[in-house]
Design a protein around this motif. Structure first.
Motif, PDB file in Angstrom:
ATOM      1  N   LYS A   4      -4.228  12.723   5.713  1.00 43.96           N
ATOM      2  CA  LYS A   4      -4.400  11.607   4.886  1.00 43.96           C
ATOM      3  C   LYS A   4      -4.722  10.518   5.686  1.00 43.96           C
ATOM      4  CE  LYS A   4      -1.196   9.271   1.878  1.00 43.96           C
ATOM      5  NZ  LYS A   4       0.174   9.250   1.459  1.00 43.96           N
ATOM      6  N   GLU A   5      -5.631   9.825   5.051  1.00 42.31           N
ATOM      7  CA  GLU A   5      -6.180   8.462   5.823  1.00 42.31           C
ATOM      8  C   GLU A   5      -5.241   7.479   6.346  1.00 42.31           C
ATOM      9  OE1 GLU A   5      -8.070   5.045   3.090  1.00 42.31           O
ATOM     10  OE2 GLU A   5      -8.879   6.823   2.412  1.00 42.31           O
ATOM     11  N   GLU A   6      -5.624   6.903   7.244  1.00 42.63           N
ATOM     12  CA  GLU A   6      -5.060   6.013   8.056  1.00 42.63           C
ATOM     13  C   GLU A   6      -4.956   4.669   7.532  1.00 42.63           C
ATOM     14  OE1 GLU A   6      -1.846   5.260  10.750  1.00 42.63           O
ATOM     15  OE2 GLU A   6      -2.724   7.166  10.160  1.00 42.63           O
ATOM     16  N   LYS A   7      -3.806   3.983   7.348  1.00 44.85           N
ATOM     17  CA  LYS A   7      -4.035   2.731   6.816  1.00 44.85           C
ATOM     18  C   LYS A   7      -3.986   1.407   7.895  1.00 44.85           C
ATOM     19  CE  LYS A   7      -3.752   3.742   2.355  1.00 44.85           C
ATOM     20  NZ  LYS A   7      -4.976   3.655   1.346  1.00 44.85           N
ATOM     21  N   LEU A   8      -4.580   0.355   7.600  1.00 45.48           N
ATOM     22  CA  LEU A   8      -4.353  -0.651   8.612  1.00 45.48           C
ATOM     23  C   LEU A   8      -3.268  -1.751   8.037  1.00 45.48           C
ATOM     24  CD1 LEU A   8      -8.349  -1.482   9.136  1.00 45.48           C
ATOM     25  CD2 LEU A   8      -6.843   0.032  10.475  1.00 45.48           C
ATOM     26  N   GLU A   9      -2.389  -1.916   9.067  1.00 43.77           N
ATOM     27  CA  GLU A   9      -1.624  -3.063   8.573  1.00 43.77           C
ATOM     28  C   GLU A   9      -1.776  -4.573   9.022  1.00 43.77           C
ATOM     29  OE1 GLU A   9       2.749  -2.440   8.612  1.00 43.77           O
ATOM     30  OE2 GLU A   9       2.454  -0.783   7.384  1.00 43.77           O
ATOM     31  N   MET A  10      -1.847  -5.509   8.365  1.00 42.15           N
ATOM     32  CA  MET A  10      -1.994  -6.740   8.666  1.00 42.15           C
ATOM     33  C   MET A  10      -1.218  -7.844   7.830  1.00 42.15           C
ATOM     34  SD  MET A  10      -6.274  -6.795   8.292  1.00 42.15           S
ATOM     35  CE  MET A  10      -7.051  -5.876   9.201  1.00 42.15           C
ATOM     36  N   GLU A  11      -0.966  -9.220   8.571  1.00 38.24           N
ATOM     37  CA  GLU A  11      -0.323 -10.023   7.909  1.00 38.24           C
ATOM     38  C   GLU A  11      -1.074 -11.175   7.681  1.00 38.24           C
ATOM     39  OE1 GLU A  11       3.006 -10.930  10.551  1.00 38.24           O
ATOM     40  OE2 GLU A  11       3.846  -8.951  10.631  1.00 38.24           O
ATOM     41  N   GLY A  12      -0.597 -11.929   6.516  1.00 33.84           N
ATOM     42  CA  GLY A  12      -1.356 -13.108   6.369  1.00 33.84           C
ATOM     43  C   GLY A  12      -0.269 -14.000   5.315  1.00 33.84           C
ATOM     44  N   GLU A  13      -1.011 -15.071   4.657  1.00 31.56           N
ATOM     45  CA  GLU A  13      -0.211 -15.913   3.663  1.00 31.56           C
ATOM     46  C   GLU A  13      -0.785 -15.858   2.331  1.00 31.56           C
ATOM     47  OE1 GLU A  13       0.641 -20.641   3.476  1.00 31.56           O
ATOM     48  OE2 GLU A  13       0.636 -19.726   5.599  1.00 31.56           O
ATOM     49  N   ILE A  14      -0.004 -15.941   1.169  1.00 26.29           N
ATOM     50  CA  ILE A  14      -0.467 -15.976   0.224  1.00 26.29           C
ATOM     51  C   ILE A  14      -1.147 -17.188  -0.371  1.00 26.29           C
ATOM     52  CG2 ILE A  14       0.128 -15.856  -2.393  1.00 26.29           C
ATOM     53  CD1 ILE A  14       2.219 -13.698  -1.780  1.00 26.29           C
ATOM     54  N   THR A  15      -2.336 -17.463  -0.767  1.00 25.69           N
ATOM     55  CA  THR A  15      -2.817 -18.731  -0.995  1.00 25.69           C
ATOM     56  C   THR A  15      -3.090 -19.051  -2.530  1.00 25.69           C
ATOM     57  OG1 THR A  15      -4.981 -18.038  -0.777  1.00 25.69           O
ATOM     58  CG2 THR A  15      -4.157 -19.025   0.995  1.00 25.69           C
ATOM     59  N   ILE A  25      -5.254 -13.695  -0.561  1.00 33.32           N
ATOM     60  CA  ILE A  25      -4.331 -13.713   0.473  1.00 33.32           C
ATOM     61  C   ILE A  25      -5.444 -14.111   1.954  1.00 33.32           C
ATOM     62  CG2 ILE A  25      -2.867 -12.501   2.480  1.00 33.32           C
ATOM     63  CD1 ILE A  25      -2.579 -10.472  -0.100  1.00 33.32           C
ATOM     64  N   THR A  26      -4.826 -14.991   2.853  1.00 32.29           N
ATOM     65  CA  THR A  26      -5.401 -15.359   3.898  1.00 32.29           C
ATOM     66  C   THR A  26      -4.937 -14.625   5.099  1.00 32.29           C
ATOM     67  OG1 THR A  26      -6.222 -17.413   3.058  1.00 32.29           O
ATOM     68  CG2 THR A  26      -6.396 -17.245   5.589  1.00 32.29           C
ATOM     69  N   LEU A  27      -5.504 -13.868   5.793  1.00 35.69           N
ATOM     70  CA  LEU A  27      -4.945 -13.395   6.986  1.00 35.69           C
ATOM     71  C   LEU A  27      -4.851 -14.099   8.088  1.00 35.69           C
ATOM     72  CD1 LEU A  27      -6.828  -9.609   6.472  1.00 35.69           C
ATOM     73  CD2 LEU A  27      -4.527 -10.515   5.666  1.00 35.69           C
ATOM     74  N   ASP A  28      -4.296 -13.558   9.023  1.00 37.23           N
ATOM     75  CA  ASP A  28      -4.163 -14.574  10.183  1.00 37.23           C
ATOM     76  C   ASP A  28      -5.353 -14.573  11.018  1.00 37.23           C
ATOM     77  OD1 ASP A  28      -1.265 -14.631   9.869  1.00 37.23           O
ATOM     78  OD2 ASP A  28      -0.824 -12.982  11.101  1.00 37.23           O
ATOM     79  N   ASN A  29      -6.057 -13.477  10.691  1.00 40.23           N
ATOM     80  CA  ASN A  29      -7.629 -13.792  11.768  1.00 40.23           C
ATOM     81  C   ASN A  29      -8.606 -14.458  10.758  1.00 40.23           C
ATOM     82  OD1 ASN A  29      -8.307 -12.001   9.401  1.00 40.23           O
ATOM     83  ND2 ASN A  29      -8.728 -10.110  10.691  1.00 40.23           N
ATOM     84  N   GLY A  30      -8.186 -15.066   9.666  1.00 38.22           N
ATOM     85  CA  GLY A  30      -9.203 -16.031   8.823  1.00 38.22           C
ATOM     86  C   GLY A  30      -9.796 -15.274   7.722  1.00 38.22           C
ATOM     87  N   HIS A  31      -9.699 -13.943   7.552  1.00 39.68           N
ATOM     88  CA  HIS A  31     -10.394 -13.289   6.622  1.00 39.68           C
ATOM     89  C   HIS A  31      -9.516 -13.445   5.337  1.00 39.68           C
ATOM     90  CE1 HIS A  31     -12.830 -10.250   4.868  1.00 39.68           C
ATOM     91  NE2 HIS A  31     -11.619  -9.593   4.413  1.00 39.68           N
ATOM     92  N   GLU A  32     -10.402 -13.680   4.217  1.00 37.21           N
ATOM     93  CA  GLU A  32      -9.578 -13.935   2.930  1.00 37.21           C
ATOM     94  C   GLU A  32     -10.001 -12.570   2.014  1.00 37.21           C
ATOM     95  OE1 GLU A  32     -10.642 -16.765  -0.433  1.00 37.21           O
ATOM     96  OE2 GLU A  32      -9.628 -17.776   1.224  1.00 37.21           O
ATOM     97  N   MET A  33      -8.678 -12.210   1.298  1.00 36.35           N
ATOM     98  CA  MET A  33      -8.841 -10.886   0.582  1.00 36.35           C
ATOM     99  C   MET A  33      -8.010 -10.991  -0.654  1.00 36.35           C
ATOM    100  SD  MET A  33      -6.167  -8.355   2.862  1.00 36.35           S
ATOM    101  CE  MET A  33      -7.268  -6.957   2.269  1.00 36.35           C
ATOM    102  N   ILE A  34      -7.804 -10.052  -1.548  1.00 36.31           N
ATOM    103  CA  ILE A  34      -7.148  -9.950  -2.793  1.00 36.31           C
ATOM    104  C   ILE A  34      -6.189  -8.910  -2.644  1.00 36.31           C
ATOM    105  CG2 ILE A  34      -7.029  -9.281  -5.195  1.00 36.31           C
ATOM    106  CD1 ILE A  34      -9.637 -10.679  -5.494  1.00 36.31           C
ATOM    107  N   GLY A  35      -4.970  -8.948  -2.692  1.00 38.75           N
ATOM    108  CA  GLY A  35      -3.686  -8.014  -2.687  1.00 38.75           C
ATOM    109  C   GLY A  35      -3.240  -7.904  -3.985  1.00 38.75           C
ATOM    110  N   TYR A  36      -2.635  -6.427  -4.092  1.00 40.26           N
ATOM    111  CA  TYR A  36      -1.855  -6.341  -5.101  1.00 40.26           C
ATOM    112  C   TYR A  36      -0.492  -5.849  -4.924  1.00 40.26           C
ATOM    113  CZ  TYR A  36      -3.469  -1.635  -4.195  1.00 40.26           C
ATOM    114  OH  TYR A  36      -3.803  -0.509  -3.593  1.00 40.26           O
ATOM    115  N   THR A  37       0.581  -6.052  -5.638  1.00 38.86           N
ATOM    116  CA  THR A  37       2.149  -5.521  -5.311  1.00 38.86           C
ATOM    117  C   THR A  37       1.981  -3.981  -5.152  1.00 38.86           C
ATOM    118  OG1 THR A  37       2.744  -5.761  -7.613  1.00 38.86           O
ATOM    119  CG2 THR A  37       3.012  -7.535  -6.164  1.00 38.86           C
TER     120      THR A  37
END
Length: 73
Positions: A4-15, A25-37
């Motif tokens: 099974k492939e390994e997942k990366l875990e990151m923390e961020g804030e919902i914008t 979501i804006t991650l702590d490293n400045g990258h912006e992404m879309i997240g689903y529940t």
């Protein structure tokens, strides 16, 4: 059997809250992404909104989408 492939875990804030339980979501490293529940969060009706800190699982193949697995306090 395939490994099974390994997942990366990151923390961020919902914008921003988008439709269909998706969030920008804006991650702590400045990258912006879309997240689903994640499924458990839907099942237990955990509410999230802009300003909440979350933990996101990201696949190594697609770094622009992730699954929200935990809402931090």
């Amino acid at each position: 059997m395939a490994v099974k492939e390994e997942k990366l875990e990151m923390e961020g804030e919902i914008t921003e809250s988008l439709r269909n339980r998706m969030f920008r979501i804006t991650l702590d490293n400045g990258h912006e992404m879309i997240g689903y529940t994640a499924g458990k969060m839907k099942r237990y009706r955990i509410r999230m909104g802009p300003g909440d800190r979350v933990r996101v699982e990201v696949s190594a193949y697609d770094l622009d989408r992730g699954r929200i697995v935990y809402r931090l306090r």
